[in-house]
Scaffold this active site. Structure first.
Site, PDB file in Angstrom:
ATOM      1  CG  ASP A 126      12.351 -18.023  -6.399  1.00 30.25           C
ATOM      2  OD1 ASP A 126      13.102 -18.811  -7.139  1.00 30.25           O
ATOM      3  OD2 ASP A 126      11.809 -16.914  -6.786  1.00 30.25           O
ATOM      4  CB  CYS A 180      23.443 -24.193 -26.011  1.00 30.84           C
ATOM      5  SG  CYS A 180      22.456 -23.717 -24.578  1.00 30.84           S
ATOM      6  CB  CYS A 183      24.910 -21.251 -29.210  1.00 24.15           C
ATOM      7  SG  CYS A 183      24.613 -19.409 -28.700  1.00 24.15           S
ATOM      8  CB  CYS A 232      22.770  -8.907 -13.720  1.00 24.25           C
ATOM      9  SG  CYS A 232      23.899  -8.686 -15.324  1.00 24.25           S
ATOM     10  CB  CYS A 239      20.121 -16.204 -24.674  1.00 27.02           C
ATOM     11  SG  CYS A 239      19.505 -17.883 -24.718  1.00 27.02           S
TER      12      CYS A 239
HETATM   13  C1  B12 Z   1      20.222 -19.630  -5.926  1.00 25.83           C
HETATM   14  C2  B12 Z   1      19.628 -18.874  -7.207  1.00 25.83           C
HETATM   15  C3  B12 Z   1      20.428 -17.666  -7.750  1.00 25.83           C
HETATM   16  C4  B12 Z   1      21.812 -17.424  -7.476  1.00 25.83           C
HETATM   17  C5  B12 Z   1      22.649 -18.544  -8.138  1.00 25.83           C
HETATM   18  C6  B12 Z   1      22.307 -18.793  -9.553  1.00 25.83           C
HETATM   19  C7  B12 Z   1      22.900 -20.326 -10.056  1.00 25.83           C
HETATM   20  N1  B12 Z   1      23.217 -20.135 -11.326  1.00 25.83           N
HETATM   21  O1  B12 Z   1      22.714 -21.194  -9.643  1.00 25.83           O
HETATM   22  C8  B12 Z   1      21.844 -15.815  -8.293  1.00 25.83           C
HETATM   23  C9  B12 Z   1      21.367 -15.097  -6.877  1.00 25.83           C
HETATM   24  C10 B12 Z   1      23.015 -15.745  -8.855  1.00 25.83           C
HETATM   25  C11 B12 Z   1      20.548 -16.042  -9.169  1.00 25.83           C
HETATM   26  C12 B12 Z   1      20.526 -15.322 -10.310  1.00 25.83           C
HETATM   27  C13 B12 Z   1      19.585 -15.252 -11.299  1.00 25.83           C
HETATM   28  N2  B12 Z   1      18.215 -15.890 -10.924  1.00 25.83           N
HETATM   29 CO1  B12 Z   1      17.980 -17.221  -9.590  1.00 25.83          CO
HETATM   30  N3  B12 Z   1      17.491 -18.748  -8.500  1.00 25.83           N
HETATM   31  C14 B12 Z   1      18.272 -19.565  -7.515  1.00 25.83           C
HETATM   32  C15 B12 Z   1      17.622 -20.425  -7.003  1.00 25.83           C
HETATM   33  C16 B12 Z   1      16.810 -19.923  -5.782  1.00 25.83           C
HETATM   34  C17 B12 Z   1      18.574 -21.786  -6.882  1.00 25.83           C
HETATM   35  C18 B12 Z   1      19.121 -22.243  -8.051  1.00 25.83           C
HETATM   36  C19 B12 Z   1      19.827 -23.617  -7.831  1.00 25.83           C
HETATM   37  O2  B12 Z   1      19.520 -24.422  -7.126  1.00 25.83           O
HETATM   38  N4  B12 Z   1      20.852 -23.635  -8.482  1.00 25.83           N
HETATM   39  C20 B12 Z   1      21.625 -25.163  -8.142  1.00 25.83           C
HETATM   40  C21 B12 Z   1      22.875 -25.309  -8.970  1.00 25.83           C
HETATM   41  C22 B12 Z   1      23.448 -26.567  -8.488  1.00 25.83           C
HETATM   42  O3  B12 Z   1      22.511 -25.164 -10.167  1.00 25.83           O
HETATM   43  P1  B12 Z   1      23.653 -24.969 -11.559  1.00 25.83           P
HETATM   44  O4  B12 Z   1      24.655 -24.355 -10.670  1.00 25.83           O
HETATM   45  O5  B12 Z   1      22.764 -24.399 -12.618  1.00 25.83           O
HETATM   46  O6  B12 Z   1      23.918 -26.635 -11.690  1.00 25.83           O
HETATM   47  C23 B12 Z   1      23.208 -27.123 -12.809  1.00 25.83           C
HETATM   48  C24 B12 Z   1      24.093 -26.934 -14.159  1.00 25.83           C
HETATM   49  O7  B12 Z   1      25.476 -26.853 -14.125  1.00 25.83           O
HETATM   50  C25 B12 Z   1      23.594 -28.322 -15.011  1.00 25.83           C
HETATM   51  N5  B12 Z   1      24.656 -28.852 -15.927  1.00 25.83           N
HETATM   52  C26 B12 Z   1      25.552 -29.646 -15.440  1.00 25.83           C
HETATM   53  N6  B12 Z   1      26.121 -30.053 -16.312  1.00 25.83           N
HETATM   54  C27 B12 Z   1      26.203 -29.356 -17.396  1.00 25.83           C
HETATM   55  C28 B12 Z   1      26.715 -29.274 -18.480  1.00 25.83           C
HETATM   56  C29 B12 Z   1      26.360 -28.476 -19.383  1.00 25.83           C
HETATM   57  C30 B12 Z   1      27.050 -28.325 -20.673  1.00 25.83           C
HETATM   58  C31 B12 Z   1      25.153 -27.712 -19.140  1.00 25.83           C
HETATM   59  C32 B12 Z   1      24.739 -26.350 -20.024  1.00 25.83           C
HETATM   60  C33 B12 Z   1      24.263 -27.511 -17.826  1.00 25.83           C
HETATM   61  C34 B12 Z   1      25.067 -28.417 -16.858  1.00 25.83           C
HETATM   62  O8  B12 Z   1      23.141 -29.415 -13.943  1.00 25.83           O
HETATM   63  C35 B12 Z   1      23.405 -28.563 -12.892  1.00 25.83           C
HETATM   64  C36 B12 Z   1      22.364 -29.125 -11.596  1.00 25.83           C
HETATM   65  O9  B12 Z   1      22.485 -30.504 -11.781  1.00 25.83           O
HETATM   66  C37 B12 Z   1      16.339 -20.609  -8.157  1.00 25.83           C
HETATM   67  C38 B12 Z   1      15.006 -21.166  -7.484  1.00 25.83           C
HETATM   68  C39 B12 Z   1      14.992 -22.615  -7.111  1.00 25.83           C
HETATM   69  N7  B12 Z   1      14.690 -22.886  -6.080  1.00 25.83           N
HETATM   70  O10 B12 Z   1      15.417 -23.397  -7.796  1.00 25.83           O
HETATM   71  C40 B12 Z   1      16.380 -19.319  -8.768  1.00 25.83           C
HETATM   72  C41 B12 Z   1      16.102 -19.268 -10.485  1.00 25.83           C
HETATM   73  C42 B12 Z   1      17.274 -20.378 -10.666  1.00 25.83           C
HETATM   74  N8  B12 Z   1      16.690 -18.001 -10.752  1.00 25.83           N
HETATM   75  C43 B12 Z   1      15.999 -17.599 -11.747  1.00 25.83           C
HETATM   76  C44 B12 Z   1      16.350 -16.388 -12.282  1.00 25.83           C
HETATM   77  C45 B12 Z   1      15.124 -15.804 -13.294  1.00 25.83           C
HETATM   78  C46 B12 Z   1      17.601 -15.560 -12.094  1.00 25.83           C
HETATM   79  C47 B12 Z   1      18.041 -14.128 -12.953  1.00 25.83           C
HETATM   80  C48 B12 Z   1      17.912 -14.343 -14.535  1.00 25.83           C
HETATM   81  C49 B12 Z   1      17.654 -13.005 -12.161  1.00 25.83           C
HETATM   82  C50 B12 Z   1      18.152 -11.766 -12.803  1.00 25.83           C
HETATM   83  N9  B12 Z   1      17.678 -11.339 -13.948  1.00 25.83           N
HETATM   84  O11 B12 Z   1      18.951 -11.240 -12.090  1.00 25.83           O
HETATM   85  C51 B12 Z   1      19.530 -14.750 -12.371  1.00 25.83           C
HETATM   86  C52 B12 Z   1      20.425 -15.377 -13.589  1.00 25.83           C
HETATM   87  C53 B12 Z   1      21.717 -15.599 -13.275  1.00 25.83           C
HETATM   88  C54 B12 Z   1      22.209 -16.912 -13.797  1.00 25.83           C
HETATM   89  N10 B12 Z   1      23.006 -16.965 -14.756  1.00 25.83           N
HETATM   90  O12 B12 Z   1      21.975 -17.896 -13.210  1.00 25.83           O
HETATM   91  C55 B12 Z   1      14.848 -18.529 -12.131  1.00 25.83           C
HETATM   92  C56 B12 Z   1      15.487 -18.932 -13.475  1.00 25.83           C
HETATM   93  C57 B12 Z   1      14.608 -19.257 -14.508  1.00 25.83           C
HETATM   94  C58 B12 Z   1      15.229 -19.993 -15.844  1.00 25.83           C
HETATM   95  N11 B12 Z   1      14.615 -19.860 -17.044  1.00 25.83           N
HETATM   96  O13 B12 Z   1      16.342 -20.678 -15.932  1.00 25.83           O
HETATM   97  C59 B12 Z   1      14.836 -19.370 -10.798  1.00 25.83           C
HETATM   98  C60 B12 Z   1      14.569 -20.802 -11.417  1.00 25.83           C
HETATM   99  C61 B12 Z   1      13.846 -18.980  -9.979  1.00 25.83           C
HETATM  100  C62 B12 Z   1      12.063 -19.080 -10.909  1.00 25.83           C
HETATM  101  N12 B12 Z   1      11.350 -19.824  -9.753  1.00 25.83           N
HETATM  102  O14 B12 Z   1      12.040 -18.991 -11.862  1.00 25.83           O
HETATM  103  N13 B12 Z   1      19.842 -16.995  -8.805  1.00 25.83           N
END
Ligand code: B12
Length: 377
Positions: A126, A180, A183, A232, A239
């Site tokens: 994190d 995925c 799905c 949430c 999933c």
């Molecule tokens: C900021 C953050 C949040 C934010 C924003 C989440 C987000 N989706 O970005 C908020 C507060 C909303 C959040 C919520 C949650 N979080 Co959070 N969060 C983080 C944090 C600190 C950084 C995430 C980050 O940098 N995202 C960067 C952006 C750019 O990533 P992205 O938008 O997903 O973009 C990627 C995809 O789009 C993918 N992609 C690109 N093209 C395509 C195309 C397709 C088809 C697909 C499928 C993907 C894909 O590539 C992109 C990156 O290159 C990390 C810890 C860390 N230091 O990494 C934890 C982390 C992601 N969180 C985590 C958790 C557990 C949660 C929650 C489940 C908690 C909860 N129950 O409420 C929720 C889940 C919500 C969700 N659907 O994401 C875990 C996730 C573990 C996992 N199995 O994935 C992490 C990794 C913490 C940890 N150390 O375990 N979180």
């Protein structure tokens, strides 16, 4: 050495173990910048404040050669939130207790082993200097899901992630050849439509984001918030690869008594929920969330025959409405309006006479209009 590290991870209870090189994560800085430019990153700082740093660990640790990446599954240990009942709130499974504990211990053991062998080992969990999911995908322990969660075939998305940056040059793993497919169950499962496309989250609509963010909770998200107090799980619950794990659950951890939470002192709240990520550890955010959840679990109760059931909730909210914290007054006004009924109308009208803060006054007016309208219907 890699096999020894894997064994340490397995012995510590990790769900997954993999290694990737320390090179820059392709596309990640651009993705973060895109989220910032579109506004999708909302008020999130973390990795979003410095995309280049988060996408390239060598900027922080120039000596890094490899990233050892581990995952930790917290279901079924987390339990299910149990069945909803008025006056109780829900905590997402990752936070029912400090599930990061096991992950941190495992990562620490791996770092220690590396150090004992004369290498550097820096734990990143994190942390603003690494996008944990990108590391997990490249190290082959998970694939990128459409909800933006990463998942593996055995545990689904019920994983926490961590990495250890090291100067040891370890053999790397291949990324998983999975995705995925067709799905997209998580996309319509989001109660607020925050997953705006595959792998694309608009955090401004994500309830998990607002539940940990200070300030006024967006009015249009307050009813969809339901009974949630922290985190949430809806896109994870939906999933399919995670269903197997959920099937193992039999207990009912993860529910809190909202009135009990609202009567607790700051010290008690930090003692109970100190493992939550709450900016600058402000228990006020938890109270705000509990007030909204209370309004939702007793929605329209005041104007029904069972109105007595919510009389205690109204007493507690009335206290908050007369209290010193204007933010809690504002949210209490909304919650009282949501409960509705003649007692709610009386409380809101009374508070209007005494309230001086414009934002709270307009919230009171809106709540009064909502409660009066509901009573007239
Ligand atoms: C900021 C953050 C949040 C934010 C924003 C989440 C987000 N989706 O970005 C908020 C507060 C909303 C959040 C919520 C949650 N979080 Co959070 N969060 C983080 C944090 C600190 C950084 C995430 C980050 O940098 N995202 C960067 C952006 C750019 O990533 P992205 O938008 O997903 O973009 C990627 C995809 O789009 C993918 N992609 C690109 N093209 C395509 C195309 C397709 C088809 C697909 C499928 C993907 C894909 O590539 C992109 C990156 O290159 C990390 C810890 C860390 N230091 O990494 C934890 C982390 C992601 N969180 C985590 C958790 C557990 C949660 C929650 C489940 C908690 C909860 N129950 O409420 C929720 C889940 C919500 C969700 N659907 O994401 C875990 C996730 C573990 C996992 N199995 O994935 C992490 C990794 C913490 C940890 N150390 O375990 N979180």
């Amino acid at each position: 050495m890699k096999e020894r590290l894997r064994q340490i991870a397995i012995d510590a209870g990790c769900a997954g173990f993999g290694v990737t090189d320390s090179g820059e994560f392709a596309g990640v800085a651009d993705a973060i910048e895109h989220r910032n430019e579109t506004g999708f990153s909302g008020r999130i700082r973390f990795t979003f404040k410095s995309p280049e740093l988060a996408a390239d660990v060598r900027r922080s640790f120039p000596w890094a050669e490899s990233l050892v990446v581990i995952s930790w599954s917290y279901v079924p240990e987390a339990g299910s939130p149990g069945s909803a009942s008025a006056g109780t709130g829900r905590i997402a499974r990752f936070a029912t207790v400090d599930h990061y504990n096991g992950l941190r211990r495992a990562a620490g053991a791996i770092a220690t082993e590396l150090q004992e062998r004369g290498h550097r080992g820096e734990v990143l969990i994190d942390d603003d200097r690494l996008v944990d999911r990108a590391a997990a995908v490249r190290a082959g322990i998970a694939w990128w899901g459409k909800s933006t969660m990463v998942l593996d075939p055995k545990h689904g998305p019920w994983l926490l992630l961590g990495s250890i940056a090291t100067d040891a040059r370890l053999p790397t793993d291949d990324a998983m050849r999975r995705d995925c497919g067709s799905c997209d169950a998580c996309i319509p499962a989001c109660p607020t439509g925050a997953i705006v496309g595959p792998g694309m989250l608009d955090a401004r609509r994500c309830l998990a984001h607002w539940l940990q963010t200070a300030g006024v909770f967006p009015v249009e998200l307050r009813a969809p918030l339901g009974d949630r107090v922290y985190g949430c799980d809806d896109c994870l619950d939906a999933c399919p690869p995670g269903f197997k794990r959920l099937g193992l659950i039999s207990d009912t951890q993860g529910r809190v008594d909202l009135l009990d939470l609202l009567s607790a002192t700051d010290t008690e709240l930090l003692g109970r929920y100190g493992h939550f990520y709450i900016p600058r550890r402000r228990p006020r955010i938890l109270r705000r969330n509990a007030i909204l959840a209370l309004g939702n679990t007793y929605a329209d109760c005041g104007s029904r025959d069972d109105g007595d059931d919510c009389s205690h909730a109204l007493v507690v909210l009335a206290d908050l409405l007369a209290g010193p914290d204007e933010q809690l007054r504002l949210h209490s006004a909304w919650a009282i309006g949501r409960i509705g009924g003649s007692e709610a109308i009386r409380l809101l009208a009374e508070a209007q006479g005494a309230e001086r803060v414009p934002a709270v006054r307009s919230e009171l007016a809106a709540a009064l209009a909502a409660a009066t309208g509901a009573t007239q219907e």
